[in-house]
Write an enzyme that holds these catalytic residues in place. Structure first.
Site, PDB file in Angstrom:
ATOM      1  N   CYS A 189       0.019   3.767   2.733  1.00 42.23           N
ATOM      2  CA  CYS A 189       0.501   3.280   4.031  1.00 42.23           C
ATOM      3  C   CYS A 189       1.974   3.639   4.214  1.00 42.23           C
ATOM      4  CB  CYS A 189       0.349   1.758   4.135  1.00 42.23           C
ATOM      5  SG  CYS A 189      -1.345   1.176   4.070  1.00 42.23           S
TER       6      CYS A 189
ATOM      7  N   CYS B   8       0.828  -1.207   0.000  1.00 40.72           N
ATOM      8  CA  CYS B   8       0.000   0.000   0.000  1.00 40.72           C
ATOM      9  C   CYS B   8       0.867   1.265   0.000  1.00 40.72           C
ATOM     10  CB  CYS B   8      -0.903  -0.037   1.241  1.00 40.72           C
ATOM     11  SG  CYS B   8      -1.797   1.481   1.564  1.00 40.72           S
TER      12      CYS B   8
END
Length: 155
Positions: free
Chosen positions: A71, A68
């Site tokens: 993230c 991600c």
């Protein structure tokens, strides 16, 4: 449970910081509060209670994934917030791919998902990445409003 070596932001001394403790980590040389960062996963599922739910300070849980991009972008901001809140907040990072039971337990449907736990109770939740000032404001609001302000303090 593993410990982490953390440099003191005040004097630079390297300190071993345990994943769980009764009190908050302090520098062995100058006694300044140390940032408290811990990785947790399903392998430590039984220890998650000790690491996050029984922590003596509120816990910022970062539920993230290695694939991600948002993230990875928000992670340094969370670590800076943990350093700014040394002694008042513990950051626990959980890779949802490596910890599907914890992801299910917290109902993660998007990453990153951020939680603030106070004695095991979710007092704030945010899905998605945000800029550092927004994260700081969200965390401040969560700390100010949690459980009647038992342990209030600004970030």
């Amino acid at each position: 449970m593993a410990s982490r070596i953390v440099p003191c932001p005040t004097c630079g001394q390297r300190n071993r910081v345990p994943a769980a403790a009764v009190g908050t980590p302090r520098c062995g040389r100058c006694r300044a509060a140390l940032p408290w960062l811990v990785d947790a996963g399903d392998a430590d599922f039984a220890d998650f209670a000790e690491v996050a739910e029984q922590a003596p300070v509120p816990v910022l849980v970062d539920l993230w994934a290695t694939w991600c991009g948002p993230c990875r972008a928000v992670s340094p901001a969370l670590e800076r917030l943990a350093a700014a809140c040394a002694g008042r907040v513990k950051l626990v990072k959980v890779d949802v791919d490596a910890a599907p039971r914890l992801a299910r337990r917290f109902g993660v449907q998007a990453v990153p998902t951020l939680l603030v736990l106070d004695r095991g109770e979710v007092v704030a939740r945010q899905a998605g990445a945000a800029p550092e000032p927004a994260l700081r404001a969200w965390l401040e609001g969560a700390l100010a409003s949690r459980a009647g302000g038992r342990r209030s303090g600004r970030v």
